[in-house]
Design an enzyme around this catalytic site. Structure first.
Site, PDB file in Angstrom:
ATOM      1  N   HIS A   7       0.718  -1.125   0.031  1.00 15.59           N
ATOM      2  CA  HIS A   7      -0.045   0.083   0.043  1.00 15.59           C
ATOM      3  C   HIS A   7       0.647   1.099   0.086  1.00 15.59           C
ATOM      4  O   HIS A   7       2.066   1.234   0.340  1.00 15.59           O
ATOM      5  CB  HIS A   7      -1.223  -0.115   1.168  1.00 15.59           C
ATOM      6  CG  HIS A   7      -0.344   0.237   2.482  1.00 15.59           C
ATOM      7  ND1 HIS A   7      -0.222  -1.036   3.634  1.00 15.59           N
ATOM      8  CD2 HIS A   7       0.091   1.228   3.398  1.00 15.59           C
ATOM      9  CE1 HIS A   7       0.362  -0.776   4.485  1.00 15.59           C
ATOM     10  NE2 HIS A   7       0.401   0.682   4.606  1.00 15.59           N
ATOM     11  N   GLU A  43      -8.166   4.668   9.492  1.00 12.48           N
ATOM     12  CA  GLU A  43      -7.843   4.063   8.307  1.00 12.48           C
ATOM     13  C   GLU A  43      -8.794   3.519   7.267  1.00 12.48           C
ATOM     14  O   GLU A  43      -9.862   2.819   7.919  1.00 12.48           O
ATOM     15  CB  GLU A  43      -6.507   3.444   8.188  1.00 12.48           C
ATOM     16  CG  GLU A  43      -6.809   1.862   8.749  1.00 12.48           C
ATOM     17  CD  GLU A  43      -5.712   1.049   8.487  1.00 12.48           C
ATOM     18  OE1 GLU A  43      -4.867   1.208   9.417  1.00 12.48           O
ATOM     19  OE2 GLU A  43      -5.916   0.164   7.805  1.00 12.48           O
ATOM     20  N   GLN A  60      -3.971   3.491   1.267  1.00  9.37           N
ATOM     21  CA  GLN A  60      -4.319   3.524   3.000  1.00  9.37           C
ATOM     22  C   GLN A  60      -4.494   4.969   3.148  1.00  9.37           C
ATOM     23  O   GLN A  60      -3.329   5.623   3.104  1.00  9.37           O
ATOM     24  CB  GLN A  60      -3.460   2.690   3.574  1.00  9.37           C
ATOM     25  CG  GLN A  60      -3.486   2.805   5.153  1.00  9.37           C
ATOM     26  CD  GLN A  60      -2.226   2.190   5.826  1.00  9.37           C
ATOM     27  OE1 GLN A  60      -1.311   2.828   5.721  1.00  9.37           O
ATOM     28  NE2 GLN A  60      -2.661   1.174   6.436  1.00  9.37           N
ATOM     29  N   HIS A  84       3.569   7.241   3.820  1.00  2.00           N
ATOM     30  CA  HIS A  84       4.707   6.145   3.669  1.00  2.00           C
ATOM     31  C   HIS A  84       4.497   5.390   2.752  1.00  2.00           C
ATOM     32  O   HIS A  84       3.334   5.307   1.863  1.00  2.00           O
ATOM     33  CB  HIS A  84       4.900   5.345   4.881  1.00  2.00           C
ATOM     34  CG  HIS A  84       3.377   4.542   5.126  1.00  2.00           C
ATOM     35  ND1 HIS A  84       2.610   5.327   6.155  1.00  2.00           N
ATOM     36  CD2 HIS A  84       3.252   3.427   4.902  1.00  2.00           C
ATOM     37  CE1 HIS A  84       1.347   4.456   6.103  1.00  2.00           C
ATOM     38  NE2 HIS A  84       1.821   3.308   5.590  1.00  2.00           N
ATOM     39  N   GLU A 134       7.455   0.899   5.155  1.00  6.43           N
ATOM     40  CA  GLU A 134       7.032  -0.346   6.021  1.00  6.43           C
ATOM     41  C   GLU A 134       7.018  -1.653   5.252  1.00  6.43           C
ATOM     42  O   GLU A 134       6.692  -1.600   3.898  1.00  6.43           O
ATOM     43  CB  GLU A 134       5.407  -0.021   6.035  1.00  6.43           C
ATOM     44  CG  GLU A 134       4.575  -1.008   6.951  1.00  6.43           C
ATOM     45  CD  GLU A 134       3.125  -0.356   7.022  1.00  6.43           C
ATOM     46  OE1 GLU A 134       2.643   0.769   6.798  1.00  6.43           O
ATOM     47  OE2 GLU A 134       2.255  -1.179   7.344  1.00  6.43           O
TER      48      GLU A 134
HETATM   49  C1  MC0 Z   1       9.136  11.765  10.011  1.00  5.66           C
HETATM   50  N1  MC0 Z   1      10.028  11.979   9.028  1.00  5.66           N
HETATM   51  C2  MC0 Z   1       9.695  11.563   7.753  1.00  5.66           C
HETATM   52  C3  MC0 Z   1       8.442  11.128   8.282  1.00  5.66           C
HETATM   53  N2  MC0 Z   1       8.157  11.014   9.333  1.00  5.66           N
HETATM   54  N3  MC0 Z   1      10.235  11.575   6.646  1.00  5.66           N
HETATM   55  C4  MC0 Z   1       9.483  10.950   5.875  1.00  5.66           C
HETATM   56  N4  MC0 Z   1       8.412  10.313   5.862  1.00  5.66           N
HETATM   57  C5  MC0 Z   1       7.457  10.351   7.120  1.00  5.66           C
HETATM   58  N5  MC0 Z   1       6.582   9.794   7.249  1.00  5.66           N
HETATM   59  C6  MC0 Z   1      11.422  12.645   9.235  1.00  5.66           C
HETATM   60  C7  MC0 Z   1      11.227  14.019   9.815  1.00  5.66           C
HETATM   61  O1  MC0 Z   1      10.808  15.055   9.026  1.00  5.66           O
HETATM   62  C8  MC0 Z   1      12.398  14.342  10.554  1.00  5.66           C
HETATM   63  O2  MC0 Z   1      13.213  14.859   9.706  1.00  5.66           O
HETATM   64  C9  MC0 Z   1      12.747  12.909  11.165  1.00  5.66           C
HETATM   65  O3  MC0 Z   1      12.211  12.011  10.155  1.00  5.66           O
HETATM   66  C10 MC0 Z   1      12.282  12.668  12.428  1.00  5.66           C
HETATM   67  O4  MC0 Z   1      10.982  12.701  12.473  1.00  5.66           O
HETATM   68  P1  MC0 Z   1      10.223  13.396  13.965  1.00  5.66           P
HETATM   69  O5  MC0 Z   1       9.196  14.224  13.220  1.00  5.66           O
HETATM   70  O6  MC0 Z   1      11.380  14.349  14.786  1.00  5.66           O
HETATM   71  O7  MC0 Z   1       9.716  12.487  14.451  1.00  5.66           O
HETATM   72  P2  MC0 Z   1      10.201  11.059  15.303  1.00  5.66           P
HETATM   73  O8  MC0 Z   1      11.504  11.033  15.285  1.00  5.66           O
HETATM   74  O9  MC0 Z   1       9.443  10.943  16.818  1.00  5.66           O
HETATM   75  O10 MC0 Z   1       9.606   9.835  14.563  1.00  5.66           O
HETATM   76  C11 MC0 Z   1       9.531   9.530  13.273  1.00  5.66           C
HETATM   77  C12 MC0 Z   1       9.426   8.089  13.094  1.00  5.66           C
HETATM   78  C13 MC0 Z   1       7.976   7.853  13.294  1.00  5.66           C
HETATM   79  C14 MC0 Z   1       9.766   7.720  11.590  1.00  5.66           C
HETATM   80  C15 MC0 Z   1      10.582   7.312  13.855  1.00  5.66           C
HETATM   81  O11 MC0 Z   1       7.298   8.714  12.582  1.00  5.66           O
HETATM   82  C16 MC0 Z   1       7.652   6.390  13.247  1.00  5.66           C
HETATM   83  O12 MC0 Z   1       7.792   5.530  14.192  1.00  5.66           O
HETATM   84  N6  MC0 Z   1       6.827   6.020  12.325  1.00  5.66           N
HETATM   85  C17 MC0 Z   1       6.409   4.820  12.275  1.00  5.66           C
HETATM   86  C18 MC0 Z   1       5.036   4.350  12.566  1.00  5.66           C
HETATM   87  C19 MC0 Z   1       3.974   5.238  11.741  1.00  5.66           C
HETATM   88  O13 MC0 Z   1       4.192   6.055  10.960  1.00  5.66           O
HETATM   89  N7  MC0 Z   1       2.668   4.780  12.055  1.00  5.66           N
HETATM   90  C20 MC0 Z   1       1.502   5.714  11.441  1.00  5.66           C
HETATM   91  C21 MC0 Z   1       0.912   4.665  10.295  1.00  5.66           C
HETATM   92  P3  MC0 Z   1      14.071  16.138   9.831  1.00  5.66           P
HETATM   93  O14 MC0 Z   1      15.020  16.227   8.967  1.00  5.66           O
HETATM   94  O15 MC0 Z   1      13.336  17.188  10.283  1.00  5.66           O
HETATM   95  O16 MC0 Z   1      14.927  15.864  11.279  1.00  5.66           O
HETATM   96  S1  MC0 Z   1       0.300   3.245  10.828  1.00  5.66           S
HETATM   97  C22 MC0 Z   1      -0.035   2.183   9.515  1.00  5.66           C
HETATM   98  O17 MC0 Z   1       0.434   2.474   8.436  1.00  5.66           O
HETATM   99  C23 MC0 Z   1      -0.412   1.065   9.912  1.00  5.66           C
HETATM  100  C24 MC0 Z   1      -1.946   1.031  10.452  1.00  5.66           C
HETATM  101  C25 MC0 Z   1      -0.851   0.089   8.689  1.00  5.66           C
HETATM  102  O18 MC0 Z   1      -0.088   0.177   7.635  1.00  5.66           O
HETATM  103  O19 MC0 Z   1      -1.282  -0.749   8.750  1.00  5.66           O
END
Ligand code: MC0
Length: 146
Positions: A7, A43, A60, A84, A134
């Site tokens: 997705h 979602e 998604q 993502h 992912e």
């Molecule tokens: C953050 N960054 C991204 C981003 N999110 N870059 C590209 N795409 C994204 N989606 C970048 C920020 O701009 C920042 O860059 C750096 O990563 C650190 O981000 P932050 O804003 O300080 O945030 P953190 O470090 O607290 O978290 C970022 C992280 C988090 C990726 C670790 O979003 C995470 O754990 N994501 C995985 C879970 C998730 O997203 N779940 C939602 C979908 P700079 O350069 O400014 O430092 S759930 C889902 O999809 C499920 C239901 C499913 O598929 O079934």
């Protein structure tokens, strides 16, 4: 092996309005919807096509359910858009271990629950040329024969 685009995750402020946009503009219907409390999202999965590995590809659409969720944080910074990309695999554990060996940060020790009972993990966007990535193993399809 990664065998399909499972997705593309799109972050939005208003899920119902966004679903309506995809329905009225492209004719895509909601295949499945759910709330994932752990991830802090509501979602809708819009099925685009089935794939040769027995799975499918979806859009998604994601609306945050709380302000401290990753999607809410991302929306506040970037506005709506592609959040993502998810690749499908038969074995998320093995795939994550292989990718970790290559020096990419895998965000979860163990895969967590994703959409439709799937098992998911994420790769850090900073290790993937700016793309939050992912990995997904779909839940087994229940046989209709009992
Ligand atoms: C953050 N960054 C991204 C981003 N999110 N870059 C590209 N795409 C994204 N989606 C970048 C920020 O701009 C920042 O860059 C750096 O990563 C650190 O981000 P932050 O804003 O300080 O945030 P953190 O470090 O607290 O978290 C970022 C992280 C988090 C990726 C670790 O979003 C995470 O754990 N994501 C995985 C879970 C998730 O997203 N779940 C939602 C979908 P700079 O350069 O400014 O430092 S759930 C889902 O999809 C499920 C239901 C499913 O598929 O079934």
């Amino acid at each position: 092996m990664l065998t399909r685009i499972d997705h593309i995750g799109i972050a939005c402020f208003d899920l119902d309005k966004t679903v309506e946009f995809y329905r009225s503009t492209y004719g895509f219907e909601v295949f499945h919807s759910e709330v994932n409390e752990e991830q802090g999202v509501r979602e809708a999965m819009l099925k685009i096509n089935e794939t040769s590995d027995g799975g499918a590809s979806y859009l998604q659409l994601l609306e945050p359910t709380r302000e401290d969720s990753t999607v809410a944080k991302w929306l506040a910074k970037n506005g709506e858009g592609v959040h993502h990309i998810a690749f499908g695999t038969a074995d998320v554990d093995a795939e994550a271990a292989d990718i970790k060996e290559k020096g990419v940060r895998v965000l979860y020790e163990e895969p967590r629950r994703g959409s439709m009972g799937s098992r998911i993990t994420f790769l850090h966007p900073k290790d993937c040329h700016g793309v939050l990535t992912e990995l997904v193993t779909s839940a087994p399809v229940e046989s209709s024969e009992h």
